[in-house]
Design an enzyme around this catalytic site. Structure first.
Site, mmCIF file in Angstrom:
data_model
loop_
_atom_site.group_PDB
_atom_site.id
_atom_site.type_symbol
_atom_site.label_atom_id
_atom_site.label_comp_id
_atom_site.label_asym_id
_atom_site.label_seq_id
_atom_site.Cartn_x
_atom_site.Cartn_y
_atom_site.Cartn_z
ATOM 1 N N GLU A 164 -9.933 6.623 4.144
ATOM 2 C CA GLU A 164 -9.638 7.195 2.767
ATOM 3 C C GLU A 164 -10.910 7.239 2.147
ATOM 4 O O GLU A 164 -11.383 8.483 1.438
ATOM 5 C CB GLU A 164 -8.514 6.714 2.138
ATOM 6 C CG GLU A 164 -7.115 6.522 3.072
ATOM 7 C CD GLU A 164 -6.610 7.673 3.021
ATOM 8 O OE1 GLU A 164 -6.977 8.695 2.595
ATOM 9 O OE2 GLU A 164 -5.351 7.711 3.892
ATOM 10 N N GLY B 1 1.613 5.281 0.560
ATOM 11 C CA GLY B 1 1.129 6.526 0.957
ATOM 12 C C GLY B 1 2.022 7.653 0.818
ATOM 13 O O GLY B 1 3.187 7.590 0.518
ATOM 14 N N TYR B 2 1.227 8.516 0.519
ATOM 15 C CA TYR B 2 2.046 10.101 0.132
ATOM 16 C C TYR B 2 1.463 11.285 0.694
ATOM 17 O O TYR B 2 2.171 12.246 0.484
ATOM 18 C CB TYR B 2 1.912 9.928 -1.350
ATOM 19 C CG TYR B 2 0.431 10.412 -1.769
ATOM 20 C CD1 TYR B 2 -0.287 11.507 -1.705
ATOM 21 C CD2 TYR B 2 -0.295 9.193 -2.154
ATOM 22 C CE1 TYR B 2 -1.628 11.473 -2.130
ATOM 23 C CE2 TYR B 2 -1.700 9.246 -2.504
ATOM 24 C CZ TYR B 2 -2.284 10.429 -2.311
ATOM 25 O OH TYR B 2 -3.823 10.484 -2.711
ATOM 26 N N GLY B 3 0.752 10.948 1.644
ATOM 27 C CA GLY B 3 0.000 12.225 2.496
ATOM 28 C C GLY B 3 0.419 11.676 4.172
ATOM 29 O O GLY B 3 1.598 11.386 4.525
ATOM 30 N N SER B 4 -0.634 11.483 4.737
ATOM 31 C CA SER B 4 -0.337 11.377 6.156
ATOM 32 C C SER B 4 0.040 9.885 6.698
ATOM 33 O O SER B 4 0.562 9.693 7.752
ATOM 34 C CB SER B 4 -1.698 11.664 6.796
ATOM 35 O OG SER B 4 -2.720 11.018 6.430
ATOM 36 N N ILE C 121 0.831 -0.999 0.037
ATOM 37 C CA ILE C 121 -0.049 -0.079 -0.028
ATOM 38 C C ILE C 121 0.778 1.178 -0.005
ATOM 39 O O ILE C 121 1.680 1.577 0.728
ATOM 40 C CB ILE C 121 -0.681 -0.066 1.226
ATOM 41 C CG1 ILE C 121 -1.724 -1.163 1.210
ATOM 42 C CG2 ILE C 121 -1.706 1.177 1.291
ATOM 43 C CD1 ILE C 121 -2.496 -1.303 2.563
#
Length: 208
Positions: free
Chosen positions: A100, A22-25, A20
């Site tokens: 999300e 992730g690019y933000g929080s 998975i």
């Protein structure tokens, strides 16, 4: 299997391993169990503070701004990929479906994730993306406008400013050679607003 089917739980329990991205929080607060994580990037997307948030980092009156991905063949986005295995697959997807997809209005795609370092083969990873069709989508704006919005908004998870600063900190500590102009220009604009607010408040001290 389509990524939407994986997120919906169709046969997710039969998947032995899933990455998975992730690019933000998610880069600093995944909040789900995982086997391992890797810093790296995906190609064909750029990260932008173009998505509104009226829950985690804002509210209905003052929506915050969080990042989403915009397709761009000449760009890449750095972040963290998490490998979930066994029961972690279903557990993490259930959690992310709320975090999300339900609260944030994201769609899902499978992308090639390239781990940081030489001679590292890419792996397929699931990623959540907010589109322009989402009701909370705010679209492009100047760094000054976005920075000012981020400086004053907060939601149930915390200040919008914290979200942005943690993302900038991640990029500097984990990807020091990567220049994220969009992120860093917004950081500078937001901090300038905060400095002005502090200066203004100190000019009018509370009376005893």
């Amino acid at each position: 299997m389509k990524p939407q089917d994986i997120v919906a739980g169709k046969s997710s329990s039969s998947i032995s391993s899933l990455w998975i991205f992730g690019y933000g929080s998610l880069v600093w607060k995944p909040d789900f169990k995982f086997r391992r994580s890797e810093v790296g990037y995906i190609q064909g997307y750029k990260r932008r503070f173009w998505h509104g948030d009226n829950f985690h980092r804002g509210n209905d009156e003052l929506p915050g701004r969080v990042v989403t991905l915009i397709e761009d063949d000449d760009e890449c986005t750095w972040g963290v990929a998490f490998e979930v295995t066994g029961s972690q697959v279903e557990e993490s997807l259930k959690y992310l479906n709320v975090r999300e997809t339900v609260c944030g209005g994201y769609v899902t795609k499978m992308v090639d994730f390239f781990p940081q370092g030489e001679n590292q083969p890419p792996v397929q990873a699931l990623v959540y993306i907010a589109t322009s069709e989402n009701a909370l989508y705010l679209g492009p704006a100047s760094p000054e406008e976005i920075g000012a919005q981020i400086a004053v908004c907060r939601g149930k998870t915390g200040h919008n400013l914290e979200y942005m600063l943690r993302l900038a900190q991640f990029m500097r500590s984990s990807c020091p050679d990567v220049e994220d102009h969009h992120l860093f220009s917004i950081e500078a604009a937001a901090l300038a607003v905060v400095s002005c607010l502090i200066a203004t408040s100190s000019s009018y001290p509370l009376s005893e």
